[in-house]
Design a protein around this motif. Sequence first.
Motif, mmCIF file in Angstrom:
data_model
loop_
_atom_site.group_PDB
_atom_site.id
_atom_site.type_symbol
_atom_site.label_atom_id
_atom_site.label_comp_id
_atom_site.label_asym_id
_atom_site.label_seq_id
_atom_site.Cartn_x
_atom_site.Cartn_y
_atom_site.Cartn_z
ATOM 1 N N LYS A 112 43.834 68.324 58.499
ATOM 2 C CA LYS A 112 43.373 66.953 58.357
ATOM 3 C C LYS A 112 44.130 66.278 57.209
ATOM 4 C CE LYS A 112 39.121 64.287 57.802
ATOM 5 N NZ LYS A 112 37.743 64.357 57.318
ATOM 6 N N GLU A 114 43.807 62.897 54.524
ATOM 7 C CA GLU A 114 42.837 61.947 53.996
ATOM 8 C C GLU A 114 43.477 61.108 52.899
ATOM 9 O OE1 GLU A 114 38.307 63.235 54.294
ATOM 10 O OE2 GLU A 114 39.123 63.538 52.311
ATOM 11 N N ILE A 135 40.607 67.447 50.119
ATOM 12 C CA ILE A 135 41.025 67.789 51.483
ATOM 13 C C ILE A 135 41.019 69.309 51.679
ATOM 14 C CG2 ILE A 135 43.543 67.758 51.060
ATOM 15 C CD1 ILE A 135 41.767 66.410 54.181
ATOM 16 N N ASP A 138 37.571 70.279 52.551
ATOM 17 C CA ASP A 138 37.266 69.953 53.950
ATOM 18 C C ASP A 138 37.702 71.091 54.862
ATOM 19 O OD1 ASP A 138 35.960 67.549 53.998
ATOM 20 O OD2 ASP A 138 37.771 66.331 54.061
ATOM 21 N N ASN A 203 48.102 59.918 50.343
ATOM 22 C CA ASN A 203 47.412 60.639 51.404
ATOM 23 C C ASN A 203 47.677 62.126 51.199
ATOM 24 O OD1 ASN A 203 48.060 58.265 54.166
ATOM 25 N ND2 ASN A 203 46.916 58.041 52.279
ATOM 26 N N CYS A 526 45.913 59.268 59.309
ATOM 27 C CA CYS A 526 45.306 58.613 58.169
ATOM 28 C C CYS A 526 45.740 57.157 58.258
ATOM 29 C CB CYS A 526 45.774 59.257 56.868
ATOM 30 S SG CYS A 526 44.876 58.646 55.439
ATOM 31 N N ASN A 563 41.228 59.830 59.291
ATOM 32 C CA ASN A 563 40.628 59.127 58.177
ATOM 33 C C ASN A 563 41.121 57.686 58.229
ATOM 34 O OD1 ASN A 563 41.463 58.657 54.859
ATOM 35 N ND2 ASN A 563 39.351 59.107 55.401
#
Lengths: 770, 87
Positions: A112, A114, A135, A138, A203, A526, A563
């Motif tokens: 992922k 973010e 992150i 996560d 990011n 993102c 995100n």
Amino acid sequence: MGLFGKKKIASGVDTTTEAANTPDKVQPYAALGLKDDEYARIREILGRRPSSSELAMYSVMWSEHCSYKSSKIYLRQFGEKVTPEMNKNLMVGMGENAGVVDIGEGWAVTFKVESHNHPSYIEPFQGAATGVGGIVRDILTMGARPIAVMDQLRFGEPSNPDTARVVHGVVDGISFYGNCLGLPNIGGETVFDKVYQGNPLVNALSVGALRHEDLKLAKASNPGDLVILFGARTGADGIGGVSVLASETFDSTGPAKRPAVQVGDPFAEKVLIECCLELYAAQVVAGIQDLGGAGISCATSELASNGGAGMRVQLQDVLKRDESLTPEEILMSESQERMMGIVPKKDFKKFKAIVDKWEVEFSVIGEVIAEDRLYINWGHEEIVNVPPRTVAHDGPVYERPVAFPSYQDALNNDSVHAHGLFRQNDNASELAAQLVQIVSSPNQADKGYITNQYDRYVGGNTALAQPDDSGMIRVSEETGLGISLATDANGRYCYLDPYQGARLALAEAYRNVAVSGATPVAVTNCLNFGSPENPEVMWQFKQATAGLADGCLELGIPVTGGNVSFYNQTGDVAIHPTPVVGVLGVIDDVARRIPSGWQDAGHNIYLLGTTKDELDGSVWSEVVHSHLGGRPPVVDLAYEKQLAEALNAASEQGLLASAHDLSEAGLAQAVVESVLRFGMGARIWLDEIQQRDGVDRTCALFSESTGRVLVSVGREDDVKFVGLCEARGIPVLRIGVTDNSGELEIQDVATWQLNDLRGAHEATLPELFG
Amino acid sequence: MPKIIVEVMPKEVLLDPAGKSVMNALHRKGHSASKKSDITAVRIGKRIELHFDREITDKDLADAREIGESFLSNGVIEDVVKISSEN
């Protein structure tokens, strides 16, 4: 300060009884970011005014950041524009902390990306560091061991004095946190553009690996299970926003303002990672959630809502760093390195033994209950009594006004041709000067100055990393099974056409994974945009999400999560729409990876794909002419898929000595990077490209047409390779050979000593920031 | 040598990882001084000296505060807690 050691007495807190008895009390909901109708809806849900603790929870959970209230209606299409075939390897889709993809051999991968944009502008070092920490947690929450990170960075103009402050802080923060955790940073992006001057984009992506059976979900469903907060203590980090509430409960001599930033502790996070992995292995947690934005408010309401259950919590049992914290502040605190575990009572002893071993502090703060209600007490007094779903999932959803931007037509009409940008096609020395100007410009120059501050190889599983097209990590040490990751976004293209821009980012990330020899399987994103309250920004968002969803459907790979970051603007001016797209690929054995860059003399250099007159929005138009207008290059995703399959087939047959994607600054950039990678010389000719594709020399060198890859092939594999491309309908053209000359010769343009080129390419960032 | 001493500390409410580590180490190592003492927290800041080759004036002290707050400390996460002089 007189604040510390002074125990705050429970009396004076705003209880639910108090709230029921004083319906007319004026509450600072607007200062907390809630609109009139949102506040009215909270009153309707509760049948009374919210207590100040409830108001704190709703305000933060219904914020744009947590509720996706402006983006939700568009994000749905990532779940709708799919085929069953696309989802067959998806173990966990959107909506969880991170998507999980089955990569075979019993392994799964979760990844992922973010944003941590706004904190990183206020306090670049801690903002970027805690972005990595967040992150990574996560990923950990899904039951996975984090195995790598990547960062996508966008800064203002290098010449602006504030840019150095942000660059140094952000890069130091990332390297500090990531290096301390022992996670390799395997790639990312660095872009400079004045649109990011007052709003840099930071990011952070993380990827983790797990065995299928270790998958964890964030839910609390079994009544009687314990709710346990563990990791760092709760302090007054990142709760600047709640100060309006605090000012009501503190006397006027109290702290005027709580800090809006958080301070990270990577060593605490490292211990937390190992502790969690041991807890998972011992199977003592039934559910787990990391604490990030909105802290305990988010963790309690989401765990309960996901599990279809409720919770009873005693907030005074939260371990605090600072005893003066009010209940509202505890609920909102964004202190780092905390996790919330749902632990069956029978497993508590085992849980305690493990966290004690790792010297991780914990406290049991509550219990799961069958009733779908979240009760939070402060001592004997009830301060929260809400349906968890209304906090976590049933927040407001907006269909914001959308308007085609007033400037858009004029922008699209102002193409490179219409603008009459001067081309020096017959003047070799001018073209040569442009090439050097481009490869030494901040965005095209070597990024080693930044990436060399990160640890790329720690852990010993990194197969490819910057400056390669994608980062590649070995997952299974037995079989060599691995993954490849690339992220891309081009704000300039997206500004010209957000629909095509998002597809271009997808196509480029997809191609970057394919050139490494891996098969692209999943997408994350993102989405960085301006204010959703600006209808023109909302139009950009609508177009970009549609482009991305349509593109994923065409390529047949699902979006697994992502995100959204809105309100990215300098003053009133929005950033260029910047949807960062990450593509994950799988490779059966990382030993088969295709390197970028030329290593052997006497190899033939082939250009795959065709070159069109596509200079609008290009690096050439930016660096040489300071121009932005027209339409971005066209994308043919069906062809991109064919190209990826051809590269994969060629890689499996061992035909490719190297492959490198063509994107920004086109062939010129790819050739320069390929010779400089290992210092191998080359001779390149452009005339056959010009004849076949009907383009001039400027285009041959600098056009950014998609679907193109530069490969090198040993002479013995020539016939086989060309045959493979022709059979698969991939245009293939021999455009050069590698040699030991120590020079790059582009025929009819110029010859450079590699050392001179290297100087131009590598000196830029150290000169600006060193 | 006359000097001004600027003392900078992490903001009281923010986490101080270095201080926390030292605190943990004190407990773990069972240092004799800490065993029976009442130390509940350790916080680590920095001391900056500004040297002069003349007498320090009130204006120097005011300037030092300004430098301390704008340049020597990061106001987002740190506070200048003390400015003093030694002659």
